[in-house]
Motif scaffolding. Structure first.
Motif, PDB file in Angstrom:
ATOM      1  N   ASP A   1      57.831  56.045  24.764  1.00  0.00           N
ATOM      2  CA  ASP A   1      58.525  56.000  26.039  1.00  0.00           C
ATOM      3  C   ASP A   1      59.027  57.398  26.437  1.00  0.00           C
ATOM      4  OD1 ASP A   1      59.332  54.772  28.329  1.00  0.00           O
ATOM      5  OD2 ASP A   1      61.225  54.038  27.518  1.00  0.00           O
ATOM      6  N   GLY A   2      58.300  58.419  26.072  1.00  0.00           N
ATOM      7  CA  GLY A   2      58.670  59.788  26.447  1.00  0.00           C
ATOM      8  C   GLY A   2      59.597  60.464  25.452  1.00  0.00           C
ATOM      9  N   GLY A   3      60.104  59.714  24.481  1.00  0.00           N
ATOM     10  CA  GLY A   3      61.087  60.249  23.559  1.00  0.00           C
ATOM     11  C   GLY A   3      60.477  60.958  22.375  1.00  0.00           C
ATOM     12  N   PRO A   4      61.248  61.430  21.411  1.00  0.00           N
ATOM     13  CA  PRO A   4      62.706  61.505  21.464  1.00  0.00           C
ATOM     14  C   PRO A   4      63.177  62.635  22.382  1.00  0.00           C
ATOM     15  CG  PRO A   4      61.871  62.436  19.420  1.00  0.00           C
ATOM     16  CD  PRO A   4      60.696  61.882  20.154  1.00  0.00           C
ATOM     17  N   ASN A   5      64.174  62.343  23.191  1.00  0.00           N
ATOM     18  CA  ASN A   5      64.762  63.329  24.103  1.00  0.00           C
ATOM     19  C   ASN A   5      63.755  63.983  25.036  1.00  0.00           C
ATOM     20  OD1 ASN A   5      67.518  63.384  23.809  1.00  0.00           O
ATOM     21  ND2 ASN A   5      67.339  64.411  21.812  1.00  0.00           N
ATOM     22  N   GLY A   6      62.817  63.203  25.529  1.00  0.00           N
ATOM     23  CA  GLY A   6      61.865  63.746  26.499  1.00  0.00           C
ATOM     24  C   GLY A   6      60.785  64.620  25.891  1.00  0.00           C
ATOM     25  N   SER A   7      60.703  64.676  24.556  1.00  0.00           N
ATOM     26  CA  SER A   7      59.734  65.612  23.970  1.00  0.00           C
ATOM     27  C   SER A   7      58.297  65.103  24.033  1.00  0.00           C
ATOM     28  CB  SER A   7      60.116  65.970  22.537  1.00  0.00           C
ATOM     29  OG  SER A   7      60.389  64.820  21.799  1.00  0.00           O
ATOM     30  N   SER A   8      58.082  63.855  24.470  1.00  0.00           N
ATOM     31  CA  SER A   8      56.704  63.415  24.698  1.00  0.00           C
ATOM     32  C   SER A   8      56.530  62.873  26.121  1.00  0.00           C
ATOM     33  CB  SER A   8      56.282  62.375  23.661  1.00  0.00           C
ATOM     34  OG  SER A   8      57.034  61.197  23.811  1.00  0.00           O
ATOM     35  N   GLU A   9      57.468  63.204  27.003  1.00  0.00           N
ATOM     36  CA  GLU A   9      57.352  62.767  28.399  1.00  0.00           C
ATOM     37  C   GLU A   9      56.168  63.476  29.062  1.00  0.00           C
ATOM     38  OE1 GLU A   9      58.800  60.144  30.230  1.00  0.00           O
ATOM     39  OE2 GLU A   9      60.738  61.092  30.567  1.00  0.00           O
ATOM     40  N   VAL A  10      55.330  62.706  29.777  1.00  0.00           N
ATOM     41  CA  VAL A  10      54.241  63.307  30.538  1.00  0.00           C
ATOM     42  C   VAL A  10      54.479  63.029  32.022  1.00  0.00           C
ATOM     43  CG1 VAL A  10      52.479  63.314  28.735  1.00  0.00           C
ATOM     44  CG2 VAL A  10      52.845  61.257  30.108  1.00  0.00           C
ATOM     45  N   MET A  11      53.658  63.595  32.895  1.00  0.00           N
ATOM     46  CA  MET A  11      53.930  63.477  34.333  1.00  0.00           C
ATOM     47  C   MET A  11      54.012  62.027  34.798  1.00  0.00           C
ATOM     48  SD  MET A  11      52.065  66.547  36.394  1.00  0.00           S
ATOM     49  CE  MET A  11      50.494  66.567  35.578  1.00  0.00           C
ATOM     50  N   ALA A  12      53.045  61.203  34.380  1.00  0.00           N
ATOM     51  CA  ALA A  12      53.024  59.815  34.856  1.00  0.00           C
ATOM     52  C   ALA A  12      54.229  59.035  34.330  1.00  0.00           C
ATOM     53  CB  ALA A  12      51.725  59.135  34.449  1.00  0.00           C
ATOM     54  N   SER A  13      54.623  59.284  33.083  1.00  0.00           N
ATOM     55  CA  SER A  13      55.760  58.533  32.545  1.00  0.00           C
ATOM     56  C   SER A  13      57.053  59.010  33.208  1.00  0.00           C
ATOM     57  CB  SER A  13      55.846  58.673  31.023  1.00  0.00           C
ATOM     58  OG  SER A  13      56.106  59.999  30.640  1.00  0.00           O
ATOM     59  N   TYR A  14      57.125  60.299  33.541  1.00  0.00           N
ATOM     60  CA  TYR A  14      58.310  60.822  34.226  1.00  0.00           C
ATOM     61  C   TYR A  14      58.435  60.194  35.617  1.00  0.00           C
ATOM     62  CZ  TYR A  14      61.949  64.150  35.524  1.00  0.00           C
ATOM     63  OH  TYR A  14      63.136  64.703  35.910  1.00  0.00           O
ATOM     64  N   MET A  15      57.299  60.081  36.288  1.00  0.00           N
ATOM     65  CA  MET A  15      57.290  59.416  37.597  1.00  0.00           C
ATOM     66  C   MET A  15      57.775  57.977  37.475  1.00  0.00           C
ATOM     67  SD  MET A  15      54.276  57.777  39.707  1.00  0.00           S
ATOM     68  CE  MET A  15      54.876  56.239  39.047  1.00  0.00           C
ATOM     69  N   TYR A  16      57.262  57.287  36.477  1.00  0.00           N
ATOM     70  CA  TYR A  16      57.622  55.881  36.276  1.00  0.00           C
ATOM     71  C   TYR A  16      59.117  55.730  36.000  1.00  0.00           C
ATOM     72  CZ  TYR A  16      56.708  51.033  35.094  1.00  0.00           C
ATOM     73  OH  TYR A  16      56.680  49.668  35.093  1.00  0.00           O
ATOM     74  N   HIS A  17      59.637  56.602  35.159  1.00  0.00           N
ATOM     75  CA  HIS A  17      61.063  56.531  34.822  1.00  0.00           C
ATOM     76  C   HIS A  17      61.944  56.829  36.038  1.00  0.00           C
ATOM     77  CE1 HIS A  17      59.940  57.287  30.375  1.00  0.00           C
ATOM     78  NE2 HIS A  17      60.055  56.007  30.627  1.00  0.00           N
ATOM     79  N   GLN A  18      61.543  57.835  36.812  1.00  0.00           N
ATOM     80  CA  GLN A  18      62.348  58.170  37.988  1.00  0.00           C
ATOM     81  C   GLN A  18      62.353  57.029  38.998  1.00  0.00           C
ATOM     82  OE1 GLN A  18      64.375  60.761  38.535  1.00  0.00           O
ATOM     83  NE2 GLN A  18      63.918  61.423  36.461  1.00  0.00           N
ATOM     84  N   ALA A  19      61.206  56.394  39.209  1.00  0.00           N
ATOM     85  CA  ALA A  19      61.108  55.352  40.224  1.00  0.00           C
ATOM     86  C   ALA A  19      61.674  54.022  39.745  1.00  0.00           C
ATOM     87  CB  ALA A  19      59.663  55.183  40.672  1.00  0.00           C
ATOM     88  N   PHE A  20      61.193  53.562  38.574  1.00  0.00           N
ATOM     89  CA  PHE A  20      61.491  52.177  38.203  1.00  0.00           C
ATOM     90  C   PHE A  20      62.638  52.036  37.206  1.00  0.00           C
ATOM     91  CE2 PHE A  20      57.101  52.142  39.722  1.00  0.00           C
ATOM     92  CZ  PHE A  20      57.202  51.167  40.711  1.00  0.00           C
ATOM     93  N   ARG A  21      63.166  53.156  36.705  1.00  0.00           N
ATOM     94  CA  ARG A  21      64.362  53.078  35.849  1.00  0.00           C
ATOM     95  C   ARG A  21      65.553  53.675  36.571  1.00  0.00           C
ATOM     96  NH1 ARG A  21      62.201  53.723  30.495  1.00  0.00           N
ATOM     97  NH2 ARG A  21      60.922  51.860  30.185  1.00  0.00           N
ATOM     98  N   ALA A  22      65.367  54.876  37.168  1.00  0.00           N
ATOM     99  CA  ALA A  22      66.489  55.524  37.864  1.00  0.00           C
ATOM    100  C   ALA A  22      66.566  55.074  39.324  1.00  0.00           C
ATOM    101  CB  ALA A  22      66.344  57.042  37.780  1.00  0.00           C
ATOM    102  N   TYR A  23      65.630  54.228  39.759  1.00  0.00           N
ATOM    103  CA  TYR A  23      65.557  53.738  41.144  1.00  0.00           C
ATOM    104  C   TYR A  23      65.618  54.856  42.166  1.00  0.00           C
ATOM    105  CZ  TYR A  23      65.943  49.262  38.943  1.00  0.00           C
ATOM    106  OH  TYR A  23      65.701  48.187  38.163  1.00  0.00           O
ATOM    107  N   ASP A  24      64.981  55.980  41.854  1.00  0.00           N
ATOM    108  CA  ASP A  24      64.869  57.056  42.825  1.00  0.00           C
ATOM    109  C   ASP A  24      63.421  57.065  43.316  1.00  0.00           C
ATOM    110  OD1 ASP A  24      65.063  59.314  44.333  1.00  0.00           O
ATOM    111  OD2 ASP A  24      66.184  60.466  42.838  1.00  0.00           O
ATOM    112  N   PHE A  25      63.123  56.159  44.270  1.00  0.00           N
ATOM    113  CA  PHE A  25      61.740  55.987  44.719  1.00  0.00           C
ATOM    114  C   PHE A  25      61.231  57.216  45.464  1.00  0.00           C
ATOM    115  CE2 PHE A  25      60.170  51.442  44.387  1.00  0.00           C
ATOM    116  CZ  PHE A  25      61.020  51.126  43.361  1.00  0.00           C
ATOM    117  N   GLY A  26      62.137  57.893  46.179  1.00  0.00           N
ATOM    118  CA  GLY A  26      61.734  59.096  46.907  1.00  0.00           C
ATOM    119  C   GLY A  26      61.274  60.178  45.953  1.00  0.00           C
ATOM    120  N   TYR A  27      62.089  60.445  44.947  1.00  0.00           N
ATOM    121  CA  TYR A  27      61.770  61.478  43.966  1.00  0.00           C
ATOM    122  C   TYR A  27      60.515  61.096  43.163  1.00  0.00           C
ATOM    123  CZ  TYR A  27      62.837  65.362  40.809  1.00  0.00           C
ATOM    124  OH  TYR A  27      62.790  66.531  40.103  1.00  0.00           O
TER     125      TYR A  27
END
Lengths: 294, 293
Positions: free
Chosen positions: B235-261
């Motif tokens: 899931d991109g962890g630990p501490n974002g050390s395996s976060e990739v572009m698509a997973s970052y997009m997913y987290h911003q939209a569907f976890r942080a509810y920042d659909f614009g970002y």
């Protein structure tokens, strides 16, 4: 003298040392191929074995020891307790419906592009081909909000529509080569006899494309069966989840029971493995056809 | 003939359903992604137009550049692994018995869902009970690492299952390409005294170049949008050390509810994929295609 025989003669003159060297070379090649094969298959054998054990056996016995008393109850347990049966049937019917729709619609378009005469045909083909480069993720947020507006969130139709649209380009690409190669004479004769386009397509052309339909069908089924991100985003109720997401949630709740996890994973991959056992040539051909032309 | 084959109603009937579907599910969402990216929006309430603010924030976002860097590393790794796949395909294309058997065995992992593969490899990497660390302990490593929990190791640990998953796919493509090379060329080279390496390097490699280019595009673009396996395994962890572009997009939209970002990231991803495809095609374009028939 044929070139081939000249080569053979020259080889024949070589010493027996060269013969041993070539034997040795072949053995090395076989060893390389076998090592790769073992690496590819080993994790799955291990999975099969631990799906038939309980935790104590998984952790205390050597990993590749055969399960003494295969614990089939692992499979029984997860089949009903984990909702796996519901997910399984959802996967089956959604995969089948999406695959059939993709092939029917794809065949119609491919026929129109290769045989019918109209102005925009190469532009439309371009639209489908460019769509292959577009990452699914870039469409995810708008698709979610569109489906939300028309009340298709948590509805199987959202999956079916997405699967058909995203598999359409590759399906058309595989069909295209086959349609171009179909002889036109039969159709021409049919037109002269006064046949309608519909009749020509459904009675003559479609039955001739059986083999390529099988190939695209298999490719579509593998993609649809394994699809994850759309189900994970669009579907929230257990009644509509498919195996990929269902398995993921189930394992999230039972992280410690390795036998149950193994059984769940085996259930989710068995249909594809069985299909592969019977249709491997078609699958190999389909993947090669679908990718090389890209 | 032409009159029958240019019936407008029939053409519309055959083309429109698929065309409308792909416009609705692929092309309209792409335009909307670009538009949402210009707004502040939580996905439910009203949208607020903010121009390029999301993109400016994106440029300054260290987490985003981290994830883009990881995607890039994955792309480089995948491209390098193509060499290994090509070598294996070369070995397969030598006239050996049982080649079909090997080719099919190699393909099995790619038939499985990323979720199943991810769950299986989670078990392989399990710190105490996984097969990898059990093996390492049995050959004398006292404290093998928890592979997926350490920032410095996690990307490398994720590369291995990805290598494993796609091996059969690329080997199959290369094998098909190598099989298309007429045997007469190889025989002629043998008569001229070429050895196996010279045949592989001077004849097979150049003739397979078109297909190699296609696989480079597939590997790079596939890596840039890679998601499923990483999402399930770390899931991109630990501490974002395996976060990739698509997973970052997913987290911003569907976890942080920042659909614009999230949409701004999605649009960026789209542009990157299209540009990279175009660049690779330009860089590897040959002026004269090789004919071998």
């Amino acid at each position: 003298m044929m070139p081939g025989t000249a080569g053979q003669l020259r080889n024949g003159n070589k010493s027996s040392g060269a013969w041993i060297a070539s034997k040795l070379g072949y053995s090395v090649l076989y060893i390389v191929l076998s090592v790769v094969a073992i690496l590819q298959i080993f994790p799955l054998v291990w999975l099969l074995f631990f799906s038939l054990k309980n935790n104590q056996e998984v952790f205390n016995l050597p990993p590749l020891s055969l399960p003494m008393n295969p614990r089939w109850e692992n499979y029984e347990k997860v089949w009903s307790a984990g909702n796996i049966d519901v997910y399984f049937f959802n996967s089956v019917w959604i995969t089948v419906v999406a695959t059939v729709l993709t092939i029917v619609l794809g065949s119609l378009v491919t026929y129109a592009i290769t045989r019918l005469k109209w102005k925009g045909s190469s532009f439309v083909l371009g639209l489908f081909m460019v769509a292959m480069m577009i990452p699914v993720h870039s469409t995810l947020i708008p698709l979610f909000s569109i489906f939300n507006k028309i009340h298709l969130i948590d509805h199987p139709l959202s999956l079916i529509l997405s699967y058909v649209a995203f598999n359409m380009p590759i399906t058309i690409m595989i069909l295209l080569g086959f349609y171009y190669a179909l002889p036109r004479e039969v159709e021409e004769a049919a037109v002269i006899d006064g046949c309608s386009v519909n009749k020509i397509f459904f009675r003559i052309v479609l039955p001739m494309t059986g083999s390529v339909i099988a190939t695209t069908g298999i490719i579509n089924m593998i993609y649809n069966w394994n699809e994850f991100i759309f189900v994970n985003t669009f579907i929230s109720s257990d009644a509509y989840k498919t195996l990929t997401v269902g398995v993921q949630n189930f394992i999230g709740q039972y992280t410690t029971d390795w036998g149950a996890i193994g059984a769940t994973l085996m259930i989710s991959i068995l249909p594809i493995l069985i299909a592969f056992l019977f249709l491997s040539d078609r699958i190999v051909e389909g993947i090669a056809a679908g990718s090389v032309k890209g | 003939m032409d009159k029958v084959m240019s019936n407008k109603r029939i053409i519309a009937l055959y083309v429109l359903p698929s065309l409308l579907l792909i416009l609705a599910i692929v092309y309209i969402p792409i335009v909307l992604t670009g538009y949402y990216g210009l707004n502040q929006w939580n996905g439910i309430g009203a949208m607020k137009f903010i121009g390029l603010d999301n993109y400016q924030a994106l440029i300054k976002d260290k987490m985003f550049w981290n994830s883009a860097g990881h995607s890039l590393m994955l792309a480089v790794f995948s491209t390098l692994s193509l060499i290994l796949y090509l070598v294996i395909a070369m070995v397969l294309s030598a006239k050996l018995k049982g080649v079909n058997f090997f080719r099919k065995i190699y393909l099995i992992p790619m038939l499985l869902s990323s979720v199943a593969i991810a769950q299986l490899w989670l078990k392989i990497y399990h710190p105490t009970n996984g097969i990898l660390n059990s093996f390492l302990e049995s050959i004398g490593f006292a404290n093998p690492p928890a592979w997926l929990a350490e920032s410095s190791l996690v990307l490398f640990a994720l590369f291995i299952p990805i290598l494993w998953q796609y091996a059969g796919f690329y080997i199959l493509i290369y094998y098909a390409a190598l099989k298309n090379i007429p045997a007469s060329l190889e025989e002629a080279a043998k008569i001229d005294g070429a050895n196996a390496f010279q045949i592989a390097y001077k004849i097979k490699l150049p003739l397979a170049m078109e297909v190699i280019k296609v696989t480079i595009v597939l590997a790079v673009v596939g890596s840039l949008k890679y998601f499923d396996l990483i999402y399930v395994m770390t899931d991109g962890g630990p501490n974002g050390s395996s976060e990739v572009m698509a997973s970052y997009m997913y987290h911003q939209a569907f976890r942080a509810y920042d659909f614009g970002y999230g949409s701004a990231i999605g649009f960026f991803l789209l542009i990157i994929c299209l540009i990279v495809t175009w660049i690779i095609r330009k860089l590897t374009a040959t002026k004269d295609t090789i004919q071998y028939s």
